[in-house]
Write an enzyme that holds these catalytic residues in place. Structure first.
Site, mmCIF file in Angstrom:
data_model
loop_
_atom_site.group_PDB
_atom_site.id
_atom_site.type_symbol
_atom_site.label_atom_id
_atom_site.label_comp_id
_atom_site.label_asym_id
_atom_site.label_seq_id
_atom_site.Cartn_x
_atom_site.Cartn_y
_atom_site.Cartn_z
ATOM 1 C CE LYS A 1 -14.574 9.694 42.039
ATOM 2 N NZ LYS A 1 -14.211 8.451 40.635
ATOM 3 C CD GLN B 1 -17.066 8.616 37.966
ATOM 4 O OE1 GLN B 1 -16.329 8.956 38.524
ATOM 5 N NE2 GLN B 1 -16.725 7.521 38.123
ATOM 6 C CG ASP C 1 -9.455 8.981 37.659
ATOM 7 O OD1 ASP C 1 -8.672 8.757 39.495
ATOM 8 O OD2 ASP C 1 -10.635 8.327 37.721
#
Ligand code: NAD
Length: 285
Positions: free
Chosen positions: A52, A96, A119
């Site tokens: 990422k 994450q 996200d």
């Protein structure tokens, strides 16, 4: 059978984001900044985080990782996120997953403010999808799947689509955005009865069950388009999906490979979401 590769779709998204960003940055604006928070050393998470940040840097997004040990108290991570929420130089924050057991999965979804929630875990952002609005921040993997279907001209409008899985990151938001695109969606999960009867009559089946190579040809018909979201490392080190390798030689209409199908799209759409948050702050739309 058609193989639906994700790479060309991801490249298209990334080049669009890069060009859009480059034109904004000519106006002497500071580059977008994405902060990724990693808790622990889960090998797959470490690989994803590295990918990422590398891709972000390659298209002009500043990206950094804040790494906590797996024994860190959730309070400590929360206060770092609060600091980043208030830091005007930060445009996007990503926590994450998976996280250690000590983190409450519902609590954490509200930690990152909706404006920086790249996200799409915050109830405000997920709730917007429920109201029918897919035009703001959309969950990365589901959004990538829509791009993939559009790229290969697979009709969503009016299609009967089974989505196997109901996680907050894939299954649930995907059902919403497919519904917003006029599909008729069947949300399936581990307690669904007669799953095969549902998948066999569907035009498209999205498999996000997280069970390695579980879904064989018996689940799909000749006209099925199968999107395999699953990703697992098998005992011999190979990456495999939720669908059995027998599908590759079976009579279905189309299939995403693992690796090289849905995977590359998730990072590309994350970059798109980061740009969206950046534009939101800078008054672009
Ligand atoms: P999850 O474990 O949170 O959810 C799995 C869901 O599948 C659950 O809702 C469960 O009810 C359902 N399920 C489990 N077994 C089933 C069965 N036999 N029949 C029907 N339903 C069943 O998983 P997740 O986070 O949504 O991820 C799913 C898979 O997708 C995992 O392999 C994950 O690694 C992968 N994933 C890939 C990407 C990507 O970018 N390619 C992104 C996210 C997740």
């Amino acid at each position: 059978m058609q193989i639906l590769y994700g790479k060309p779709v991801a490249e298209q998204i990334l080049s669009r984001v890069k060009a859009d960003l480059a034109s904004i940055l000519t106006q002497n604006k500071a580059a977008p900044r994405l902060v990724v928070i990693l808790v622990g050393d889960e090998p797959a998470s470490c690989v994803y985080v590295k990918k990422k940040t590398e891709i972000a840097q390659s298209i002009g997004i500043l990206s950094e990782v804040i790494h906590f040990s797996s024994t860190t108290n959730p309070e400590e991570v929360y206060s770092k996120i609060e600091e980043l929420n208030h830091d005007s130089s930060v445009h996007g924050i990503l926590l994450q997953r998976p996280l250690p057991q000590s983190f409450d999965r519902f609590d954490i979804s509200t930690w990152i403010i909706p404006e920086k929630d790249v996200d799409c875990f915050h109830p405000t952002n997920l709730g917007r999808l429920m109201t029918g609005d897919s035009s703001k921040i959309v969950s990365c993997t589901p959004k990538g799947i829509l791009y993939l279907l559009d790229y290969y001209k697979i009709k969503i409008d009016g299609a009967l689509i089974s989505v196997i899985g109901r996680s907050a990151i894939v299954g649930r938001p995907l059902c919403q955005i497919l519904t917003n695109r006029n599909a008729t969606v069947i949300q399936c999960h581990s307690k669904t009865k007669n799953l095969k009867n549902l998948t066999l009559q569907s035009d498209i089946v999205v498999v996000a069950a997280g069970v390695p190579e579980f879904f064989g040809p018996e689940f799909f018909g000749k006209k099925s388009v199968v999107i395999d979201v699953g990703i697992h490392r098998s005992s011999n080190g190979k990456l495999v999906g939720d669908c059995s390798s027998k599908l590759m030689t079976s009579e279905i209409s189309a299939l995403t490979p693992v690796p090289g199908g849905v995977g590359p799209l998730t990072i590309a759409t994350l970059m798109e979401n980061t740009l969206f948050c950046y534009k939101l702050r800078n008054g672009h739309s």
